[in-house]
Design a protein around this motif. Structure first.
Motif, PDB file in Angstrom:
ATOM      1  N   CYS A  44       0.838  -1.195   0.000  1.00  0.00           N
ATOM      2  CA  CYS A  44       0.000   0.000   0.000  1.00  0.00           C
ATOM      3  C   CYS A  44       0.880   1.255   0.000  1.00  0.00           C
ATOM      4  O   CYS A  44       1.806   1.367   0.817  1.00  0.00           O
ATOM      5  N   HIS A  46       0.210   4.124   1.057  1.00  0.00           N
ATOM      6  CA  HIS A  46      -0.011   4.997   2.212  1.00  0.00           C
ATOM      7  C   HIS A  46       1.064   4.789   3.269  1.00  0.00           C
ATOM      8  O   HIS A  46       1.800   5.713   3.603  1.00  0.00           O
ATOM      9  N   ALA A  47       1.190   3.579   3.790  1.00  0.00           N
ATOM     10  CA  ALA A  47       2.169   3.341   4.859  1.00  0.00           C
ATOM     11  C   ALA A  47       2.681   1.903   4.837  1.00  0.00           C
ATOM     12  O   ALA A  47       3.053   1.364   5.878  1.00  0.00           O
ATOM     13  N   GLY A  48       2.645   1.295   3.656  1.00  0.00           N
ATOM     14  CA  GLY A  48       3.293  -0.010   3.503  1.00  0.00           C
ATOM     15  C   GLY A  48       2.470  -1.215   3.906  1.00  0.00           C
ATOM     16  O   GLY A  48       3.025  -2.311   4.050  1.00  0.00           O
ATOM     17  N   GLY A  49       1.169  -1.060   4.085  1.00  0.00           N
ATOM     18  CA  GLY A  49       0.315  -2.217   4.381  1.00  0.00           C
ATOM     19  C   GLY A  49       0.371  -3.226   3.236  1.00  0.00           C
ATOM     20  O   GLY A  49       0.727  -2.887   2.111  1.00  0.00           O
ATOM     21  N   CYS A  63      -7.222  -1.644   1.843  1.00  0.00           N
ATOM     22  CA  CYS A  63      -6.024  -1.974   2.620  1.00  0.00           C
ATOM     23  C   CYS A  63      -6.451  -2.326   4.050  1.00  0.00           C
ATOM     24  O   CYS A  63      -7.257  -1.612   4.652  1.00  0.00           O
ATOM     25  N   ILE A  65      -4.839  -2.085   6.795  1.00  0.00           N
ATOM     26  CA  ILE A  65      -4.238  -1.316   7.900  1.00  0.00           C
ATOM     27  C   ILE A  65      -5.089  -0.092   8.267  1.00  0.00           C
ATOM     28  O   ILE A  65      -5.567   0.018   9.391  1.00  0.00           O
ATOM     29  N   HIS A  66      -5.284   0.827   7.328  1.00  0.00           N
ATOM     30  CA  HIS A  66      -6.084   2.030   7.631  1.00  0.00           C
ATOM     31  C   HIS A  66      -7.305   2.140   6.724  1.00  0.00           C
ATOM     32  O   HIS A  66      -7.955   3.167   6.670  1.00  0.00           O
ATOM     33  N   ARG A  67      -7.540   1.083   5.950  1.00  0.00           N
ATOM     34  CA  ARG A  67      -8.739   0.968   5.095  1.00  0.00           C
ATOM     35  C   ARG A  67      -8.819   2.002   3.975  1.00  0.00           C
ATOM     36  O   ARG A  67      -9.923   2.401   3.587  1.00  0.00           O
ATOM     37  N   TRP A  68      -7.680   2.447   3.478  1.00  0.00           N
ATOM     38  CA  TRP A  68      -7.722   3.263   2.281  1.00  0.00           C
ATOM     39  C   TRP A  68      -8.126   2.368   1.122  1.00  0.00           C
ATOM     40  O   TRP A  68      -7.888   1.165   1.146  1.00  0.00           O
TER      41      TRP A  68
HETATM   42  S1  FES Z   1      -1.043   1.362   5.063  1.00  0.00           S
HETATM   43 FE1  FES Z   1      -2.643   1.021   3.679  1.00  0.00          FE
HETATM   44  S2  FES Z   1      -4.155   2.425   4.293  1.00  0.00           S
HETATM   45 FE2  FES Z   1      -2.490   2.878   5.585  1.00  0.00          FE
END
Ligand code: FES
Length: 111
Positions: A44, A46-49, A63, A65-68
């Protein structure tokens, strides 16, 4: 374009799924949603999910992790995210599912 087999024919015949697959040494995420295959980057932006740990909702990968959310057709992040994921072309052949990589990517992907 270089085509790499990522799933056997038997694996493609399962019900819808989201999972990690390897194209040579590169980890990608394979999605079968409503019978249609997509191949996307596994990480991902965003932050590597890990997107292959996520799920599908209305044509998007979510995703875990934070559901983006990212659109499985054009890779665009949901409104307000301002990011995108890489989408790779897929081809269902007699012996399984293949994913296509542009030749100038191949060194980066497989080195
Ligand atoms: S790591 Fe994927 S939404 Fe934050």
């Amino acid at each position: 374009m270089i085509w790499v087999k990522v799933l056997s024919k038997q694996e493609t015949e399962r019900e819808d799924f989201v999972e990690m697959a390897k194209a040579d040494s590169k980890k990608i995420c394979i999605v079968k949603h409503n019978g249609k295959f997509s191949a996307i980057q596994n990480t991902c932006p965003h932050a590597g999910g890990i997107l292959s740990g996520g799920w599908c909702k209305e044509g998007n990968i979510i995703c875990p992790i934070h559901r983006w959310e990212y659109n499985l057709t054009n890779g665009r992040g949901a409104e307000g995210q301002g990011d995108y994921i890489d989408i790779y072309p897929t081809e269902l052949r007699e012996d399984g599912l293949y994913v296509g990589f542009k030749q100038n990517w191949i060194k980066k992907l497989f080195s």
